[in-house]
Design a protein around this motif. Structure first.
Motif, PDB file in Angstrom:
ATOM      1  N   LEU A  78      32.251  43.136  39.303  1.00 45.65           N
ATOM      2  CA  LEU A  78      32.371  41.876  39.847  1.00 45.65           C
ATOM      3  C   LEU A  78      33.966  41.478  39.601  1.00 45.65           C
ATOM      4  N   ILE A  79      34.545  41.724  38.237  1.00 47.65           N
ATOM      5  CA  ILE A  79      35.803  41.576  37.992  1.00 47.65           C
ATOM      6  C   ILE A  79      36.742  42.080  38.715  1.00 47.65           C
ATOM      7  N   GLU A  80      37.747  41.406  39.175  1.00 50.34           N
ATOM      8  CA  GLU A  80      38.988  42.013  40.140  1.00 50.34           C
ATOM      9  C   GLU A  80      38.438  41.811  41.512  1.00 50.34           C
ATOM     10  N   SER A  81      37.218  41.262  41.901  1.00 45.92           N
ATOM     11  CA  SER A  81      36.948  41.344  43.072  1.00 45.92           C
ATOM     12  C   SER A  81      37.221  39.887  43.934  1.00 45.92           C
ATOM     13  N   ILE A  82      37.147  39.943  45.246  1.00 40.92           N
ATOM     14  CA  ILE A  82      37.593  38.762  46.059  1.00 40.92           C
ATOM     15  C   ILE A  82      36.370  38.707  47.002  1.00 40.92           C
ATOM     16  N   PHE A  83      35.632  37.658  46.817  1.00 41.23           N
ATOM     17  CA  PHE A  83      34.231  37.637  47.651  1.00 41.23           C
ATOM     18  C   PHE A  83      34.507  36.566  48.692  1.00 41.23           C
ATOM     19  N   ASP A  84      33.730  36.446  49.833  1.00 40.86           N
ATOM     20  CA  ASP A  84      33.764  35.165  50.635  1.00 40.86           C
ATOM     21  C   ASP A  84      32.645  34.226  49.773  1.00 40.86           C
ATOM     22  N   GLY A  85      32.015  33.316  50.541  1.00 40.60           N
ATOM     23  CA  GLY A  85      31.206  32.216  50.298  1.00 40.60           C
ATOM     24  C   GLY A  85      29.884  32.914  49.625  1.00 40.60           C
ATOM     25  N   GLN A 138      33.029  49.504  29.984  1.00 38.03           N
ATOM     26  CA  GLN A 138      34.470  48.930  30.035  1.00 38.03           C
ATOM     27  C   GLN A 138      34.869  48.645  31.380  1.00 38.03           C
ATOM     28  N   GLU A 139      34.503  47.453  31.856  1.00 37.66           N
ATOM     29  CA  GLU A 139      34.832  47.332  33.393  1.00 37.66           C
ATOM     30  C   GLU A 139      36.327  47.279  33.726  1.00 37.66           C
ATOM     31  N   THR A 140      36.968  46.743  32.929  1.00 39.27           N
ATOM     32  CA  THR A 140      38.420  46.696  32.953  1.00 39.27           C
ATOM     33  C   THR A 140      39.044  46.878  31.495  1.00 39.27           C
ATOM     34  N   PRO A 141      40.304  46.856  30.955  1.00 37.94           N
ATOM     35  CA  PRO A 141      40.753  46.946  29.978  1.00 37.94           C
ATOM     36  C   PRO A 141      40.624  45.750  28.815  1.00 37.94           C
ATOM     37  N   LYS A 282      42.579  41.170  35.822  1.00 37.71           N
ATOM     38  CA  LYS A 282      41.637  41.979  34.958  1.00 37.71           C
ATOM     39  C   LYS A 282      40.608  41.288  34.272  1.00 37.71           C
ATOM     40  N   ARG A 283      40.381  39.867  34.627  1.00 37.57           N
ATOM     41  CA  ARG A 283      39.545  39.027  33.908  1.00 37.57           C
ATOM     42  C   ARG A 283      38.959  37.905  35.040  1.00 37.57           C
ATOM     43  N   THR A 284      39.362  38.047  36.150  1.00 39.86           N
ATOM     44  CA  THR A 284      39.088  37.236  37.056  1.00 39.86           C
ATOM     45  C   THR A 284      38.207  37.680  38.142  1.00 39.86           C
ATOM     46  N   VAL A 285      37.334  36.536  38.597  1.00 40.97           N
ATOM     47  CA  VAL A 285      36.550  36.817  39.888  1.00 40.97           C
ATOM     48  C   VAL A 285      37.150  35.729  40.865  1.00 40.97           C
ATOM     49  N   LEU A 286      37.373  36.144  42.010  1.00 41.65           N
ATOM     50  CA  LEU A 286      37.754  35.048  42.979  1.00 41.65           C
ATOM     51  C   LEU A 286      36.691  34.966  44.168  1.00 41.65           C
TER      52      LEU A 286
END
Length: 584
Positions: A78-85, A138-141, A282-286
């Motif tokens: 999920l982290i670092e991903s960019i999804f639509d609605g 450990q999904e991201t650092p 590294k700690r964001t979902v868009l």
């Protein structure tokens, strides 16, 4: 179950032969397998909002029920991903269909082929309950993804896989014969459960002086940022996403212009997180559902975002969700309500607008999460509101203000004067003030709250004195009142004004905020005493130290000892004036 279309009205279609479907079930529409969601049922007829372009659909096209509600996939990736609605990853959509999203594309939200390094933390034979952590990835650092026992499951662990690399769908544990994988699903319109909700009593520090000092938001709180076009709503939310002391950021671009989401997509991967030194992504979902994407998916994007936020909250993280903007989401509700021919409420919005807005903000909060421990997690929700013409009396603004406890009202006048953030200190408020006072006294300074109160008082006094100045001019004021006006100007220009694009000024720690207040009000008090001793106001206002006060916002966080030096200069130069000596 397969029905057929009887009516097509933009993103809304009506289908018959669907007697066994339930509200909010997902359906596949036509041979193109367009994704839709049931939003109304009448006998065997279902009204369906389609999350993709409906051009070319005709009466008689098939509609197939999936038998499941609109859900999101939750797990590593999920982290670092960019999804639509509706949680389709945009990078995968682009790889499949190019720059324009084609219709009917089915892609998985989480990569089924990527392997994640799983580290077990529980053993076979142990008793577990829903929410217990059985392993980590450990999904991201900066984000340790906790693999939890799914909601509704408890019992004894039959086995747990040994440390190794697995995909999100591989079996990694079993509880009383029931399989557990790293990925789980959750319906977006249903809030994830928790043990208990707690009262927020410590702030979410944002580094924005006008917010942290005057109108703070508590962790687990809800805030609204209403304002007219061009007043800086999006920049405020970008700043909060960049600098707020949350573990996870979920940013929902709901119906805003594509160029604003482009700014986010360009900035976040390059911006260094001040806490970790890693890129902010590294700690964001868009979640990007811009104004040129299907309007029905705009309505779903808010629920997708808050469900992902709840999932990370259940791991014990502090999550901040930014919704930009809830007005565009409400417009999607209005359009679908109109096509359903429902009785409209005020200004054409559906009668249930207020309850839908409340449902979103009420999913924020600080909670004791599920599991056998005593873990606390929080969601802080910040929603931008875009009232037409800045009219806060319109329904979306009013419904929002009845729910949230922090109001950061943006002023067009401040924006026109290039004062950013354009949060109006005379109309904004925070209902968390009383609960946060003890925290500020204990963790920043004992007199932080008294300085803040005096800061507000000077600004209020300036507003009253402005009425006199407009009538009879500045010369009619006495020296003390003119000093108050100059101090208020310093507060506005040197403290409340903050440059989001300056490397130093973009973020201010609470310690630095305290020291800046001490400088401005320290000069004010020393100057008042000097006036009583007969010193001329113009001499005080011409002191060299005033330039140092104005530039103190650019002092780096590693050199805060310079504030003590400036304070000494204030006393030295004013005392020199009072004694008739050299003021340099």
């Amino acid at each position: 179950m397969i029905g057929k279309i009887t009516k097509v009205s933009g993103p809304l279609i009506v289908a018959e032969g669907l007697a066994d479907v339930e509200m909010y079930d997902v359906v596949k529409v036509s041979d193109k397998k367009l994704i839709g969601e049931v939003i109304e049922l009448r006998d065997d007829k279902a009204s369906i909002q389609v999350y993709e372009e409906t051009g070319g659909l005709t009466v008689g096209d098939p509609v197939e029920s999936t038998g499941a509600p609109l859900s999101v996939e939750l797990g590593p990736g999920l982290i670092e991903s960019i999804f639509d609605g509706i949680q389709r990853p945009l990078n995968i959509l682009m790889a499949v269909a190019g720059n324009r999203i084609a219709r009917g594309i089915e892609v998985n939200a989480l990569d089924r082929n990527r392997k994640w390094h799983f580290v077990p933390v529980r053993k076979a034979g142990e008793r577990v309950t829903a929410g217990d952590v059985i392993g980590t990835v450990q999904e991201t650092p900066v984000v340790l993804h906790k693999i939890m026992v799914p909601v509704g499951m408890e019992g004894t662990l039959d086995f747990v896989r040994e440390e190794g690399d697995y995909t999100v769908t591989e079996l990694i544990a079993q509880v009383d014969g029931r399989d557990v994988a790293m990925m789980q699903r959750w319906p977006v319109r249903k809030g994830r459960p928790y043990k208990s909700k707690m009262s927020p009593d410590f702030p979410m520090v944002t580094g924005q002086r006008v917010i942290d000092t005057l109108f703070p938001i508590a962790k687990g709180g809800a805030a609204a940022v209403p304002g007219p076009f061009g007043s800086g709503k999006t920049v405020v939310q970008h700043q909060l996403a960049k600098w707020a002391d949350a573990d996870i950021i979920v940013y929902v671009g709901c119906g805003e212009r594509g160029n604003e989401m482009t700014d986010v997509l360009r900035e976040f991967p390059e911006l260094k997180d001040p806490r970790t030194g890693e890129p902010l992504m590294k700690r964001t979902v868009l979640i990007a559902n811009t104004s040129d994407m299907p309007v029905a998916a705009r309505e779903a994007s808010i629920y997708t975002g808050i469900t992902i936020a709840e999932y990370f909250r259940d791991m014990g993280y502090d999550v901040a969700i930014m919704a930009d903007s809830t007005s565009r989401w409400a417009e999607a509700l209005r359009e679908m309500s109109g096509r359903l021919e429902e009785m409209p409420g005020e200004e054409g919005y559906p009668a249930y607008l207020a309850s839908r807005i409340a449902e979103f903000y009420e999913r924020a909060g600080i909670v004791n999460v599920l599991g056998s421990g005593n873990t606390v997690g929080s969601i802080s929700a910040i929603g931008a509101v875009s009232p037409p013409g800045g009219d806060l009396s319109e329904p979306v603004s009013q419904a929002t203000l009845r729910i949230v406890k922090v109001f950061w009202g943006l002023s067009a006048q401040l924006a026109y004067r290039r004062h950013f953030p354009a949060i109006d200190w005379l109309t904004s408020y925070s209902l968390y003030d009383d609960k946060l006072e003890n925290w500020y006294s204990e963790h920043v300074a004992e007199d932080f709250n008294s300085l803040k109160t005096e800061l507000s008082f000077v600004l209020q006094e300036e507003n009253q004195l402005n009425e006199i100045v407009r009538l009879v001019g500045m010369d009619a004021l006495g020296a003390r009142d003119r000093l108050t006006m100059e101090t208020a100007k310093s507060i506005r220009e040197d403290y409340l004004h903050q440059n989001a694009f300056h490397d130093v000024d973009t973020y201010t720690s609470l310690e630095k905020q305290y020291k800046m207040m001490k400088l401005i009000l320290g000069f004010y008090h020393e100057a008042l005493d000097a006036l009583d001793k007969g010193v001329e106001l113009n001499d005080l206002l011409g002191l060299p130290v005033r330039e140092q006060i104005g530039r103190s916002k650019y002092i780096e966080e590693t050199h805060l000892d310079r504030f003590d030096e400036i304070m000494r200069n204030i006393k030295k130069q004013i005392n020199a004036l009072a004694s008739g000596g050299d003021n340099a």
